[in-house]
Design a protein around this motif. Sequence first.
Motif: not given
Length: 308
Positions: A42-69
């Motif tokens: 899980k630590g690796h998952v969090i690290d990946y999403y933290t590092r990709i965040a500047p690129t990923l977040l514009p693609h999530l903006e204003a889009r309702p999110l369905t979680l798959k947990r």
Amino acid sequence: MGYPDRVWLVPQPKRVEVTVGDVTVSLSNLTKPMYPQVGFTKGHVIDYYTRIAPTLLPHLEARPLTLKRYPNGVEGTFFYEKRCPAHRPAWVRTAPVWSGQNEGDIDFCLCEDLPTLVWLANLADLELHTPMARVPDMDNPSMVAFDLDPGPPATIVECARVALELRRSFEYFGLEAFPKTSGSKGMQVYLPLNVPGVTYEDTRAFSRGLAQVLARRMPDLIEPDMARAKRAGKVYVDWSQNDRHKTTVNVYSLRAMDRPTVSTPLTWDEVADMTEPLAFTSAEVLERVERMGDLFAPVQTLEQELPR
């Protein structure tokens, strides 16, 4: 809000609090295996999403999110979660989305900043699924998606051939499209619109009609019937994702495979040159973004009209 290179994690305690931007996020079970075959925690998952965040977040903006947990990792059970968890921190934004007579308005999570993304990763929300539209204009899709699903023994290589035929069709109309791996076994091609007045009736009619034309043009490669039993060795062009109530896996999302593969943008040269199955892990995607930038950025901004 700035983005640090990574969220530094202390794996020894079962729970640790970290400062992300100007808020505190509580993290737990950081050494828990999420991809046990390769030791990806899980630590690796969090690290990946933290590092990709500047690129990923514009693609999530204003889009309702369905979680798959996946609370026990990819080898355990999973569940989808449309309603943003009631225990969410106060700083997690939500958006009400009409979801039909039975469910009414559902408050979906919006993931538009790094703290929210880290919080979701801590919930073992490995996959990020988003709709074709942005709030508040949920009846106005901003893009058209073609999900290319191969029936074994067909692979993403056969999907690439179909994607190139899709591209030729778009070029006939003067349109530009963008391919990505699904991160699983197939490929997706996105046609950005980003103009007002487009309805799901418009995008469904266009995508369905084009899929039918391709199936007639390439009957040995494309199966027009969605029945899995008929797909052996062929590719199903799934146009049905262009629906108000459906989602697709977001670009740069992890996928729940044996390895932490990612839904990854491709160049058209990579699609044309593909001769063997292609997949990228989280580490490879971070390197690609560093080297190539965000190949999918135009999907959020390029304005194009559907042919009438």
